[in-house]
Design a protein around this motif. Structure first.
Motif, PDB file in Angstrom:
ATOM      1  N   HIS A 187      -5.994   1.760   3.523  1.00 57.23           N
ATOM      2  CA  HIS A 187      -6.538   0.803   4.486  1.00 57.23           C
ATOM      3  C   HIS A 187      -8.059   0.852   4.517  1.00 57.23           C
ATOM      4  CE1 HIS A 187      -2.866  -0.582   6.584  1.00 57.23           C
ATOM      5  NE2 HIS A 187      -2.374   0.601   6.220  1.00 57.23           N
ATOM      6  N   ASP A 188      -8.649  -0.244   5.015  1.00 59.74           N
ATOM      7  CA  ASP A 188     -10.085  -0.265   5.282  1.00 59.74           C
ATOM      8  C   ASP A 188     -10.325   0.454   6.613  1.00 59.74           C
ATOM      9  OD1 ASP A 188     -10.519  -1.843   3.022  1.00 59.74           O
ATOM     10  OD2 ASP A 188     -10.242  -3.706   4.159  1.00 59.74           O
ATOM     11  N   CYS A 189     -11.286   1.374   6.633  1.00 54.51           N
ATOM     12  CA  CYS A 189     -11.533   2.148   7.847  1.00 54.51           C
ATOM     13  C   CYS A 189     -12.990   2.006   8.295  1.00 54.51           C
ATOM     14  CB  CYS A 189     -11.187   3.625   7.627  1.00 54.51           C
ATOM     15  SG  CYS A 189      -9.408   3.891   7.349  1.00 54.51           S
ATOM     16  N   LEU A 190     -13.182   2.066   9.596  1.00 51.54           N
ATOM     17  CA  LEU A 190     -14.494   1.879  10.223  1.00 51.54           C
ATOM     18  C   LEU A 190     -14.934   3.229  10.768  1.00 51.54           C
ATOM     19  CD1 LEU A 190     -13.456  -1.363  12.163  1.00 51.54           C
ATOM     20  CD2 LEU A 190     -14.271  -1.170   9.795  1.00 51.54           C
ATOM     21  N   VAL A 210      -7.631  14.038   7.112  1.00 52.32           N
ATOM     22  CA  VAL A 210      -7.639  13.051   6.027  1.00 52.32           C
ATOM     23  C   VAL A 210      -9.042  12.480   5.872  1.00 52.32           C
ATOM     24  CG1 VAL A 210      -5.201  12.439   6.265  1.00 52.32           C
ATOM     25  CG2 VAL A 210      -6.914  11.197   7.585  1.00 52.32           C
ATOM     26  N   ASP A 211      -9.442  12.252   4.635  1.00 49.60           N
ATOM     27  CA  ASP A 211     -10.691  11.547   4.344  1.00 49.60           C
ATOM     28  C   ASP A 211     -10.343  10.095   4.089  1.00 49.60           C
ATOM     29  OD1 ASP A 211     -12.249  13.814   4.572  1.00 49.60           O
ATOM     30  OD2 ASP A 211     -12.039  14.347   2.467  1.00 49.60           O
ATOM     31  N   VAL A 212     -10.912   9.199   4.884  1.00 43.15           N
ATOM     32  CA  VAL A 212     -10.503   7.798   4.858  1.00 43.15           C
ATOM     33  C   VAL A 212     -11.535   6.942   4.115  1.00 43.15           C
ATOM     34  CG1 VAL A 212      -9.232   8.063   7.003  1.00 43.15           C
ATOM     35  CG2 VAL A 212     -11.616   7.322   7.080  1.00 43.15           C
ATOM     36  N   PRO A 213     -11.101   5.806   3.548  1.00 43.27           N
ATOM     37  CA  PRO A 213     -12.042   4.880   2.901  1.00 43.27           C
ATOM     38  C   PRO A 213     -13.012   4.299   3.916  1.00 43.27           C
ATOM     39  CG  PRO A 213      -9.758   4.400   2.292  1.00 43.27           C
ATOM     40  CD  PRO A 213      -9.700   5.371   3.424  1.00 43.27           C
ATOM     41  N   GLN A 214     -14.236   4.042   3.482  1.00 45.59           N
ATOM     42  CA  GLN A 214     -15.287   3.625   4.403  1.00 45.59           C
ATOM     43  C   GLN A 214     -15.645   2.151   4.197  1.00 45.59           C
ATOM     44  OE1 GLN A 214     -18.510   6.671   4.820  1.00 45.59           O
ATOM     45  NE2 GLN A 214     -17.369   7.771   3.228  1.00 45.59           N
ATOM     46  N   LYS A 215     -15.017   1.295   4.989  1.00 43.21           N
ATOM     47  CA  LYS A 215     -15.341  -0.136   4.964  1.00 43.21           C
ATOM     48  C   LYS A 215     -16.665  -0.406   5.685  1.00 43.21           C
ATOM     49  CE  LYS A 215     -14.427  -4.716   5.146  1.00 43.21           C
ATOM     50  NZ  LYS A 215     -13.978  -5.602   4.077  1.00 43.21           N
ATOM     51  N   LEU A 216     -16.865   0.315   6.805  1.00 47.54           N
ATOM     52  CA  LEU A 216     -18.089   0.176   7.599  1.00 47.54           C
ATOM     53  C   LEU A 216     -18.456   1.545   8.149  1.00 47.54           C
ATOM     54  CD1 LEU A 216     -20.234  -1.529   9.238  1.00 47.54           C
ATOM     55  CD2 LEU A 216     -18.521  -1.603  11.067  1.00 47.54           C
TER      56      LEU A 216
END
Length: 300
Positions: A187-190, A210-216
């Motif tokens: 997922h995209d994450c803020l 968890v290391d999440v994807p960085q959308k913003l």
């Protein structure tokens, strides 16, 4: 009194990185500030600033001297204030650092009410969303939800802050809802910059990180809130920020079986300042009005 004036010029110059701005703050001309700094350097026998045409930067010796100078000036001001008190009224100056969104939504009213209650107390409130050592940066109280602690500084717990994972229905449309924190990888994450992209959860089997994807990435929770409401991705937000949007359905809760690791709002107070009457009064005011406070509590 020359040494006190020199110390004030030093602290103002260190804070603003400019003799000109320090002069404006002190209501003198820049040449006076420069002279006071030179006098102080002669007194200390060391160079306190590296100078350029655009700015002045503390030397290593200047950085070491800054916290001591700040404490000396603060203690002098407190002594003078104590001589002026009468009728049991508190008097003094308090310099605070507070989080931006929390201040706009709640702390601004709380601090204003305190100052109305104690009309002889003056304040300087800086809205800063990063970790701040109050001794190094000359604050009497730093209010923060970040975990950092510092030597010579008291951590005073104020209240828990419930954090939630949420997203807008528009973002989730056509996507599989995350059922486990590891599903956030798809997922995209803020991201709230001071805490970074590593999100910490609790589970029946123990902590989950968890290391999440960085959308913003942003250093302000309201920016993350606006982006989440616009359907840009999944955010971790304080519940006091998202409460109304959750009630209205603009945002929905996610991963409710995996609560985020507990976060506490706390006040960081230099040990040398904690016993001062006006500092203690604000500390106690904050604890009284924030403990179990509805805007920050864990209930709906």
């Amino acid at each position: 009194m020359d040494i006190l004036l020199n110390l004030r010029a030093f602290l103002a110059s260190a804070r603003h990185g400019s003799f000109s701005e320090a002069a404006r703050q002190l209501h003198v001309v820049p040449s006076v500030v420069a002279k006071r700094i030179s006098d102080l350097e002669r007194t200390t026998g060391t160079r306190l600033f590296n100078r350029s045409t655009r700015q002045v930067v503390l030397t290593e010796a200047g950085q070491k001297f800054q916290s001591s100078a700040s404490a000396l000036v603060a203690e002098f001001d407190e002594v003078i204030s104590s001589l002026k008190r009468d009728e049991g009224k508190l008097e003094g100056h308090i310099r605070l650092k507070t989080p931006t969104t929390l201040t706009m939504l709640y702390l601004a009213d709380l601090l204003s009410a305190f100052q109305r209650e104690h009309e002889r107390i003056t304040m300087e409130v800086m809205l800063v969303d990063r970790s701040v050592n109050p001794i190094e940066e000359g604050f009497d109280i730093v209010i923060t939800g970040l975990a950092e602690s510092y030597e010579g500084v008291m951590d005073v717990p104020l209240c828990p802050i419930e954090q939630i994972v949420c997203a807008a229905p528009a973002y989730l449309a056509g996507k599989s809802y995350p059922e486990h924190p590891r599903d956030l990888a798809d997922h995209d994450c803020l991201i709230f910059k001071p805490k970074g992209p590593s999100w910490q959860f609790e589970s029946d089997a123990g902590p989950v990180s968890v290391d999440v994807p960085q959308k913003l990435v942003a250093n302000d929770n309201y920016m993350l809130f606006a982006s989440a409401c616009a359907g840009n991705g999944i955010a971790v937000l304080p519940k006091y920020v998202a409460r109304r949007a959750l009630q209205e359905g603009t945002l929905v809760l996610l991963l409710q079986d995996y609560p985020l690791r507990a976060t506490w709002l706390k006040a960081l107070i230099p040990r040398r300042r904690q016993g001062l009457a006006h500092i203690a009064a604000l500390r106690d005011w904050l604890r009284l009005h924030l403990e179990n406070a509805p805007p920050l509590g864990t209930y709906d």
